[in-house]
Design a protein around this motif. Sequence first.
Motif, short mmCIF file in Angstrom:
data_model
loop_
_atom_site.label_atom_id
_atom_site.label_comp_id
_atom_site.label_asym_id
_atom_site.label_seq_id
_atom_site.Cartn_x
_atom_site.Cartn_y
_atom_site.Cartn_z
N ALA A 1 0.83 -1.20 0.00
CA ALA A 1 0.00 0.00 0.00
C ALA A 1 0.86 1.25 0.00
O ALA A 1 0.55 2.25 -0.67
N ASP A 2 1.98 1.20 0.74
CA ASP A 2 2.86 2.37 0.82
C ASP A 2 3.46 2.70 -0.55
O ASP A 2 3.51 3.87 -0.94
N LYS A 3 3.88 1.68 -1.28
CA LYS A 3 4.46 1.92 -2.61
C LYS A 3 3.41 2.48 -3.57
O LYS A 3 3.70 3.39 -4.37
N GLU A 4 2.19 1.96 -3.50
CA GLU A 4 1.14 2.47 -4.38
C GLU A 4 0.80 3.91 -4.03
O GLU A 4 0.57 4.75 -4.92
N ALA A 5 0.80 4.22 -2.74
CA ALA A 5 0.53 5.59 -2.31
C ALA A 5 1.63 6.54 -2.77
O ALA A 5 1.37 7.69 -3.16
N CYS A 6 2.89 6.07 -2.73
CA CYS A 6 4.00 6.88 -3.23
C CYS A 6 3.82 7.17 -4.72
O CYS A 6 4.05 8.30 -5.19
N ARG A 7 3.42 6.15 -5.47
CA ARG A 7 3.21 6.34 -6.91
C ARG A 7 2.12 7.38 -7.16
O ARG A 7 2.26 8.25 -8.03
N LEU A 8 1.02 7.27 -6.45
CA LEU A 8 -0.07 8.22 -6.65
C LEU A 8 0.36 9.63 -6.26
O LEU A 8 0.06 10.60 -6.97
N ALA A 9 1.05 9.76 -5.13
CA ALA A 9 1.51 11.08 -4.69
C ALA A 9 2.45 11.70 -5.71
O ALA A 9 2.32 12.87 -6.08
N ASN A 10 3.42 10.90 -6.20
CA ASN A 10 4.38 11.42 -7.17
C ASN A 10 3.71 11.75 -8.50
O ASN A 10 4.07 12.72 -9.17
N ALA A 11 2.72 10.95 -8.88
CA ALA A 11 2.00 11.22 -10.13
C ALA A 11 1.25 12.55 -10.04
O ALA A 11 1.25 13.34 -11.00
N LEU A 12 0.62 12.80 -8.91
CA LEU A 12 -0.10 14.07 -8.74
C LEU A 12 0.88 15.25 -8.72
O LEU A 12 0.59 16.32 -9.28
N LEU A 13 2.03 15.06 -8.08
CA LEU A 13 3.05 16.11 -8.10
C LEU A 13 3.50 16.40 -9.53
O LEU A 13 3.66 17.56 -9.93
N ASP A 14 3.68 15.34 -10.32
CA ASP A 14 4.08 15.51 -11.72
C ASP A 14 3.00 16.23 -12.53
O ASP A 14 3.31 16.88 -13.53
N CYS A 15 1.76 16.09 -12.09
CA CYS A 15 0.65 16.76 -12.80
C CYS A 15 0.51 18.23 -12.39
O CYS A 15 -0.39 18.91 -12.87
N GLY A 16 1.35 18.67 -11.47
CA GLY A 16 1.32 20.07 -11.08
C GLY A 16 0.61 20.37 -9.78
O GLY A 16 0.51 21.53 -9.38
N VAL A 17 0.13 19.33 -9.09
CA VAL A 17 -0.48 19.54 -7.78
C VAL A 17 0.65 19.81 -6.78
O VAL A 17 1.66 19.11 -6.79
N VAL A 18 0.49 20.83 -5.95
CA VAL A 18 1.56 21.23 -5.02
C VAL A 18 1.09 21.07 -3.59
O VAL A 18 -0.11 21.06 -3.30
#
Length: 562
Positions: free
Chosen positions: A69-86
């Motif tokens: 779950a932690d790795k999937e959460a990291c992926r989602l967090a990083n993906a949102l950061l890459d999309c410009g969410v700050v």
Amino acid sequence: MSEGKRADLDRAAREYGRLWSEAYDECVSRTFESTHRTIKEAMLSHLSGAGGALPLIRYKDTWISRSQADKEACRLANALLDCGVVPGDRVGIVVSNRPENVISFMACYKAGFVAAAYNQRCTAREIVGALEGVEASALIIEQEHVSKVLSAIGAGKCPDLSCIVVIDNDDAWADAGGCLELHGYEPLLRTASDLEPAIDVSPHDDAILLFTGGTTGVSKGCAQTHEAMVWELQAMRFWTASALTTPDPSFLVCMPMTHIMGINYGVNWQLINGGSVVIAEGYKPPDIIAALERYRPTAWAALPTLLHSVSTCETLAASPYKDLELVIFGGSFVAKNMLEDLASKTRARFVESYGMSESFGFVTCNPVGSMGKMGSIGLPISNTDVLAVDLESGTQALAPGVCGEIVFRGPQIIRSYWANPEETQRALRGGWLYSGDIGYMDEDGFFYLVDRKKDTIVVSGFNVFPSEIDEVLMSHPSILDACTIGVPDEHSGERPKSFIVVRGGADVALSEIESFCRERLVAYKIPHSMEVLDEIPKTKAKKPDRAFLKREEARKRGVQNH
């Protein structure tokens, strides 16, 4: 509030604090300090050693470990950061009870986003209004509900929303025009990094934002910081520790994870305190009983309406529930005979608690060692003060046994409603949260709820609390459920009208029920009329929907008057 009045309330809290301490379990103290400062720190601490291999989520035929779950959460967090969410941006979470809901909260906590949760069953107008109100820049939503938002965006709504992540859509969506990006959940995560986001999260940063009717029925945003969330969840664990004998308790969750009870026991408890969440596959009694039998959870948190529904299910008698250690409930009246029947089928300790979205968890709870007092919402938990104050000025602490408005303060209370200074000023006064609930404290320091301030029925100048009537009605052996409202009366101003659900199609005369009430209630509290329904309408929070019944009654009276 003047300094003098504030000092009076301070003195009353200190005086009663000694009374509360005496009734605490021996292992609980009046003060409590948390061990972590942010939810991110708490999550990472559970990955050390063998912690990462322990289950975090049990759902259908699979279980997901904490490290997965932690790795999937990291992926989602990083993906949102890459999309410009700050960090600091609000990320809407409109997802049903499923693993992706837990992952979405985790991702927000890791990247410093504010998780803005909203019930996916709400209408497009409600969801869009909430997203607009907090200026959400990203949204995580299921495929079956995304049309609610897209149609509103097409009409010029949610101008701050730039990214939508859609669960159950495996195709990476092309740009929908303008600055809005739509992504399938799986494709988006497939290429994202699973490393911990390099984001420093402060204890004073907002972590979560919930929407509530609060004290006036108007939807408001309740934001809470990392520090306060960690303190509250660890204080709850501290309070219940004597009942939870396993180091990693599993909580059965059958409340929506957008409801404070569902979020706390289905997401935040596990991330902050450890343990796992068992996600029931539905909200109906057979679904809940099936989850209890299949997964054998050690704890269960539910509203009394759900407990009541389960207690009447035909398959209940055959189910032992021997692994349950703790059942936490609160939010509305619970029938004593029903509770005793459920308790007889398990070794669990049943404890009633009280809180609001504005407190993000417990304000009061019965001691789990003694299980406190039946019908009471318990004692103020550690570091928390609770008083009953007069209904007129709200500045005079009332003596034991005297009904007033329940007010409370503590480190778990919100600082303000989101961008709503008027409602903030109305509810938060002198550091105290004015709940809108009517109740009293007994001589031993235990608190009892009587009703909502706004639901009080005034009959010829006498205050009548609907829940008191409901309690009497539901003690009748033929009545399964009940809800009372006030209706206009030309002689007394208002009169109580009760809506009832008859148990198992029993044949019972309303005159018999009236006689039953007459033996137990003073004359002006007896229902002036009664109406039999197939079921009592419920709010999205699964509580009796008095407002709906009032509107329907007003509509019927309007038609009759014409």
